[in-house]
Design an enzyme around this catalytic site. Structure first.
Site, PDB file in Angstrom:
ATOM      1  N   CYS A 132       0.728  -1.344   0.099  1.00  0.00           N
ATOM      2  CA  CYS A 132       0.019  -0.045  -0.018  1.00  0.00           C
ATOM      3  C   CYS A 132       0.722   1.227   0.045  1.00  0.00           C
ATOM      4  O   CYS A 132       0.538   2.006  -0.608  1.00  0.00           O
ATOM      5  CB  CYS A 132      -0.829   0.087   1.295  1.00  0.00           C
ATOM      6  SG  CYS A 132      -0.342  -0.309   2.903  1.00  0.00           S
ATOM      7  N   HIS A 167      -2.599   0.478   7.095  1.00  0.00           N
ATOM      8  CA  HIS A 167      -2.812   0.543   5.530  1.00  0.00           C
ATOM      9  C   HIS A 167      -3.141   2.273   5.437  1.00  0.00           C
ATOM     10  O   HIS A 167      -3.517   3.026   6.115  1.00  0.00           O
ATOM     11  CB  HIS A 167      -4.278  -0.131   5.240  1.00  0.00           C
ATOM     12  CG  HIS A 167      -4.555  -0.131   3.651  1.00  0.00           C
ATOM     13  ND1 HIS A 167      -3.934  -0.425   2.787  1.00  0.00           N
ATOM     14  CD2 HIS A 167      -5.917   0.309   3.453  1.00  0.00           C
ATOM     15  CE1 HIS A 167      -4.538  -0.399   1.795  1.00  0.00           C
ATOM     16  NE2 HIS A 167      -5.600   0.204   1.833  1.00  0.00           N
ATOM     17  N   SER A 184      -4.420  -2.622  -2.259  1.00  0.00           N
ATOM     18  CA  SER A 184      -4.795  -3.796  -1.206  1.00  0.00           C
ATOM     19  C   SER A 184      -5.227  -4.883  -1.632  1.00  0.00           C
ATOM     20  O   SER A 184      -5.358  -5.060  -2.823  1.00  0.00           O
ATOM     21  CB  SER A 184      -6.173  -2.991  -0.331  1.00  0.00           C
ATOM     22  OG  SER A 184      -6.340  -3.937   0.629  1.00  0.00           O
TER      23      SER A 184
END
Length: 346
Positions: A132, A167, A184
């Site tokens: 990410c 994330h 992702s």
């Protein structure tokens, strides 16, 4: 970040190793390669023989050809902003998610934007699988120069089965419409098209939060930063934390109010950046790391005023700040090193 003498460093969540970071650079060293394959077998012991068979046949696989990055998308006047973002997201997805357990690139979020963009160029040159944060850097690089597009980080901290995960995606705002770019394992935790669905920042965030809930994750924290300057050579650092919200501890109405507040702060900052229309509003904000929670912040910005004798102000600062190049007209002066007579701080 702690130094390592073995060529790689484990990233843990408690006692659980999430993945390793390659510290030896590219091409991947033998010790990092061995650690990558061994870690894969440790994660999937039932498939150890299959993994070993794949490793033994690596030299037989044909090389994969990747297309060039869409460097010319941002200034292309024939494409809409939505089409530009779609092409950038398509390129990011073509690099594919990194499931190897070894992060190939050594990343440091505290580097200035110029250093991060050097890393982004390196990532695109190597065309290796990414995660990410690498996708976040690529998205910043390729969206730089899209007029009217504001970019900012949206960082998530979640928990699943007592393991903490992190994330990040690149939030985007064009006019009054929001979206997101990123990568992702789950498609609904990455790309959010600029199609008019998200007319408020809170709506975009709620979509990500709901996606996490669908996968059994508890969202512990969300951090949103200030807009990122459209300058690949800037020595400013990214402000990662302009506002922090805790969806599991805060009523939805309350954190939606906080999200709407940061948008108003951006609008106030834009008013005071109008005299430098050729530079993004983030360039006049020094990264402080403060959390925007006070309802009086817009009033603080309104109370700021520029010095009336701007030319005298620049003369006073020339002895202390080395200027690279200055152009002066009848109304204002512009310095490429972004030295300002008045700094807006949040």
């Amino acid at each position: 970040m702690a130094t390592t003498t073995c060529g790689y460093e484990p990233i843990r969540s408690g006692d659980v190793i999430l993945f390793y970071i390659n510290r030896d650079g590219l091409p991947l060293s033998d010790r990092c390669t061995d650690r990558m394959w061994t870690f894969c077998m440790e994660q999937y012991p039932k498939n150890a023989l299959q993994i070993k068979s794949i490793r033994d046949r690596v030299s037989e696989y044909p090389s994969i050809a990747y297309g060039d990055p869409p460097y010319n998308v941002a200034p292309n006047p024939r494409l809409t902003v939505q089409e530009k973002l779609q092409q950038i997201q398509t390129y990011v997805q073509r690099l594919e998610y990194n499931y190897t357990g070894m992060q190939f690139f050594d990343l440091n979020a505290n580097r200035p934007i110029s250093g991060l963009m050097d890393t982004a160029r390196h990532i695109m040159t190597e065309s290796l699988p990414i995660k990410c944060f690498e996708a976040f850097l690529i998205a910043i690089y390729l969206t730089t120069g899209i007029i009217g597009l504001e970019r900012f980080n949206i960082s998530f901290k979640t928990r699943f089965n007592s393991i903490v995960y992190r994330h990040i995606v690149l939030g985007v705002k064009y006019g009054q419409i929001y979206g997101g770019l990123g990568l992702s394992r789950r498609t609904d935790l990455a790309y959010k098209p600029l199609n008019g669905k998200y007319e408020r920042l809170s709506t975009l965030i709620d979509d990500y939060v709901q996606a996490y809930k669908n996968y059994g994750h508890t969202v512990l924290r969300i951090r949103i930063g200030l807009p990122i300057i459209h300058d690949l050579k800037s020595y400013l650092t990214i402000n990662w934390n302009a506002i922090t919200i805790h969806p599991n501890k805060t009523d939805r109405i309350d954190y939606e109010r906080e999200l709407d507040k940061i948008v108003r702060v951006w609008r106030q900052m834009s008013i005071y950046a109008s005299y430098r229309s050729n530079v993004s509003l983030a360039s006049v904000v020094q990264p402080t790391g403060n959390i925007v929670t006070a309802a009086s912040l817009p009033n603080r910005l309104q109370s700021l005023s520029f010095r009336s004798n701007r030319e005298a102000s620049f003369n006073c600062r020339r002895s202390a700040v080395k200027k690279t190049a200055t152009t002066t007209d009848d109304s204002h002066a512009t310095d490429r090193d972004q030295s300002l007579p008045c700094a807006i701080r949040v």
